[in-house]
Design a protein around this motif. Structure first.
Motif, PDB file in Angstrom:
ATOM      1  N   LEU A 182      12.528  -3.163 -12.297  1.00 53.53           N
ATOM      2  CA  LEU A 182      12.993  -3.003 -10.913  1.00 53.53           C
ATOM      3  C   LEU A 182      11.948  -2.306 -10.049  1.00 53.53           C
ATOM      4  N   GLN A 183      11.240  -1.343 -10.618  1.00 56.58           N
ATOM      5  CA  GLN A 183      10.200  -0.670  -9.844  1.00 56.58           C
ATOM      6  C   GLN A 183       9.073  -1.640  -9.512  1.00 56.58           C
ATOM      7  N   ALA A 184       8.739  -2.512 -10.459  1.00 53.52           N
ATOM      8  CA  ALA A 184       7.702  -3.520 -10.196  1.00 53.52           C
ATOM      9  C   ALA A 184       8.156  -4.478  -9.086  1.00 53.52           C
ATOM     10  N   PHE A 185       9.442  -4.836  -9.101  1.00 54.68           N
ATOM     11  CA  PHE A 185       9.995  -5.700  -8.046  1.00 54.68           C
ATOM     12  C   PHE A 185       9.909  -5.010  -6.689  1.00 54.68           C
ATOM     13  N   LEU A 186      10.237  -3.726  -6.656  1.00 58.38           N
ATOM     14  CA  LEU A 186      10.166  -2.969  -5.406  1.00 58.38           C
ATOM     15  C   LEU A 186       8.722  -2.840  -4.934  1.00 58.38           C
ATOM     16  N   ASP A 187       7.800  -2.634  -5.867  1.00 60.66           N
ATOM     17  CA  ASP A 187       6.381  -2.557  -5.501  1.00 60.66           C
ATOM     18  C   ASP A 187       5.932  -3.860  -4.846  1.00 60.66           C
ATOM     19  N   GLU A 188       6.421  -4.975  -5.362  1.00 61.25           N
ATOM     20  CA  GLU A 188       6.000  -6.286  -4.864  1.00 61.25           C
ATOM     21  C   GLU A 188       6.622  -6.640  -3.527  1.00 61.25           C
ATOM     22  N   THR A 189       7.883  -6.261  -3.330  1.00 60.59           N
ATOM     23  CA  THR A 189       8.634  -6.721  -2.161  1.00 60.59           C
ATOM     24  C   THR A 189       8.799  -5.671  -1.069  1.00 60.59           C
ATOM     25  N   GLN A 190       8.807  -4.391  -1.435  1.00 56.55           N
ATOM     26  CA  GLN A 190       9.033  -3.302  -0.481  1.00 56.55           C
ATOM     27  C   GLN A 190      10.340  -3.481   0.287  1.00 56.55           C
ATOM     28  N   VAL A 191      11.368  -3.989  -0.381  1.00 58.50           N
ATOM     29  CA  VAL A 191      12.650  -4.167   0.297  1.00 58.50           C
ATOM     30  C   VAL A 191      13.250  -2.814   0.667  1.00 58.50           C
ATOM     31  N   ASP A 192      14.145  -2.840   1.634  1.00 56.55           N
ATOM     32  CA  ASP A 192      14.778  -1.613   2.108  1.00 56.55           C
ATOM     33  C   ASP A 192      16.042  -1.273   1.328  1.00 56.55           C
ATOM     34  N   GLU A 193      16.565  -2.253   0.610  1.00 57.23           N
ATOM     35  CA  GLU A 193      17.785  -2.054  -0.167  1.00 57.23           C
ATOM     36  C   GLU A 193      17.811  -3.100  -1.272  1.00 57.23           C
ATOM     37  N   LEU A 194      18.381  -2.732  -2.410  1.00 62.64           N
ATOM     38  CA  LEU A 194      18.482  -3.667  -3.525  1.00 62.64           C
ATOM     39  C   LEU A 194      19.951  -3.917  -3.838  1.00 62.64           C
ATOM     40  N   MET A 195      20.307  -5.185  -3.931  1.00 62.06           N
ATOM     41  CA  MET A 195      21.658  -5.580  -4.340  1.00 62.06           C
ATOM     42  C   MET A 195      21.567  -6.193  -5.729  1.00 62.06           C
TER      43      MET A 195
ATOM     44  N   THR B   7       0.812  -1.209   0.000  1.00 59.90           N
ATOM     45  CA  THR B   7       0.000   0.000   0.000  1.00 59.90           C
ATOM     46  C   THR B   7       0.847   1.261   0.000  1.00 59.90           C
ATOM     47  N   THR B   8       2.085   1.178   0.425  1.00 55.21           N
ATOM     48  CA  THR B   8       2.942   2.361   0.466  1.00 55.21           C
ATOM     49  C   THR B   8       3.772   2.435  -0.805  1.00 55.21           C
ATOM     50  N   ALA B   9       3.846   3.633  -1.353  1.00 55.75           N
ATOM     51  CA  ALA B   9       4.613   3.836  -2.582  1.00 55.75           C
ATOM     52  C   ALA B   9       6.077   4.072  -2.232  1.00 55.75           C
ATOM     53  N   LYS B  10       6.934   3.253  -2.770  1.00 54.78           N
ATOM     54  CA  LYS B  10       8.367   3.384  -2.546  1.00 54.78           C
ATOM     55  C   LYS B  10       9.043   3.400  -3.917  1.00 54.78           C
ATOM     56  N   LYS B  11       9.845   4.412  -4.165  1.00 59.33           N
ATOM     57  CA  LYS B  11      10.521   4.538  -5.454  1.00 59.33           C
ATOM     58  C   LYS B  11      11.953   4.035  -5.343  1.00 59.33           C
ATOM     59  N   LEU B  12      12.529   3.708  -6.499  1.00 63.70           N
ATOM     60  CA  LEU B  12      13.924   3.257  -6.503  1.00 63.70           C
ATOM     61  C   LEU B  12      14.839   4.283  -5.864  1.00 63.70           C
ATOM     62  N   SER B  13      14.553   5.550  -6.068  1.00 63.14           N
ATOM     63  CA  SER B  13      15.405   6.610  -5.510  1.00 63.14           C
ATOM     64  C   SER B  13      15.298   6.714  -3.989  1.00 63.14           C
TER      65      SER B  13
END
Length: 340
Positions: free
Chosen positions: A301-314, A3-9
């Motif tokens: 990558l944005q779709a992956f972040l939307d799905e997982t809401q991770v705090d950091e991407l490696m 539900t929360t929007a998180k961007k790659l930036s």
């Protein structure tokens, strides 16, 4: 759906380097490429640069992981350098604490200790490394806590002390490819990194388990989850897909159990001469792979972040040509730049 929007930036970007040995090149060439990539990652403002422990693999040169961490940290200035991870069943906890205590003393506030439960090799090689496999995996939680104990404030009365090591604030991470590591990281209050670049199946469940059961610790007040994915970025989709044939060939060798150095790209995936079952297995392992032009990769990558809401991407980029590999990270880093 989150539900929360998180961007790659909004999140940090980091590097996992498997230190590949390229066909036609030497191990020394691999180490030079690793340092150059780390220096470029630092230039691009990436947060951390991790290397993983593997043994008896013809195409990977990162077996002496702690030594390479010192090499990379010594050739950079700011970027965090660490293990993704040290495979704890292969080592005595005291040795790990001494090695990383030494690294932290040499490069203060720049060293990460990521710990894994798998051996990072086959069973025969595990025997050669450890001499005795009894209890090594089952004792993983106790061994992690033993390292924690060695990093605790100095106790002059202790019969066994990590020197260097005691009293140092070396961040410890747990790595995993299943829910086991997620549960343990939550219980101990550790940050958690998931290996979705080769074992994607349990990612979402592991993240849920970790977040739902996390217990705050002295060093980690809230859950912090990082996921690793494959990214091959180039100026065009066509060029990225050509470069990606190297990655598919590398994973095909894993499926076949054949040890080979990293191969140069071929024209198309059809040139790999794989059968249907091999193709299915490779694509399952590489589910979280983002290949293409800047626009294509950013969307993925944005779709992956939307799905997982991770705090950091490696990110790991399995690319044969070193200049193309550096360019891939240059493209990716633009997506993570903070909006002024």
């Amino acid at each position: 759906m989150a539900t929360t929007a998180k961007k790659l930036s909004d999140i940090p970007l980091s590097v996992l380097d498997l230190v590949p040995i390229l066909a036609g090149k030497t191990v020394a060439d691999s180490f030079k490429n690793t340092l150059d990539l780390a220096q470029n990652a630092e230039r691009l403002g990436l947060k951390r640069y991790w290397m993983a422990e593997h043994h008896n693999m013809a195409g990977i040169a990162s077996s002496a992981t702690a030594v390479l961490i010192g090499y990379v940290a010594g050739g950079t200035k700011k970027i965090r350098v660490g293990s993704g991870g040290i495979m704890l069943p292969n080592h005595a906890p005291l040795v790990v604490a001494e090695q990383f205590g030494t690294l932290e003393s040499l490069y203060p506030e720049r060293i990460d200790l990521g710990l894994g439960r798998a051996p990072g090799t086959d069973q025969v090689t595990s025997m050669a490394l450890r001499r005795d496999l009894h209890g090594s995996v089952e004792e993983f939680p106790q061994n992690v806590q033993e390292i924690q104990h060695y990093f605790a404030p100095a106790d002059p009365t202790a019969r066994v002390r990590a020197v260097p090591g005691e009293g140092l604030q070396v961040p410890m991470w747990l790595l995993g490819s299943s829910t086991y590591g997620a549960q343990l990281a939550a219980i101990l209050g550790f940050p958690y990194a998931f290996a979705s670049h080769f074992a994607p199946a349990s990612l979402l469940m592991a993240l849920k388990v970790y977040r739902d059961t996390f217990k705050p610790s002295e060093k980690q007040k809230a859950p912090y989850a990082m996921a690793c994915v494959n990214v091959i970025a180039a100026d065009t989709d066509e060029e990225a897909n050509r470069l990606a044939t190297t990655m598919y060939a590398s994973f095909l060798n894993v499926v076949r159990g054949t040890a080979r150095q990293m191969q140069p790209p071929v024209a198309t995936l059809d040139d790999l001469e794989w059968d249907g079952s091999e193709k299915y297995a490779v694509h399952q392992m590489l589910r979280y792979s983002f290949i293409g032009s800047p626009e294509t990769v950013k969307k993925g990558l944005q779709a992956f972040l939307d799905e997982t809401q991770v705090d950091e991407l490696m990110v790991t980029s399995t690319i044969y040509d070193h200049a193309a590999r550096v360019h891939s990270y240059e493209i990716i880093s633009e997506m993570f730049k903070k909006v002024e």
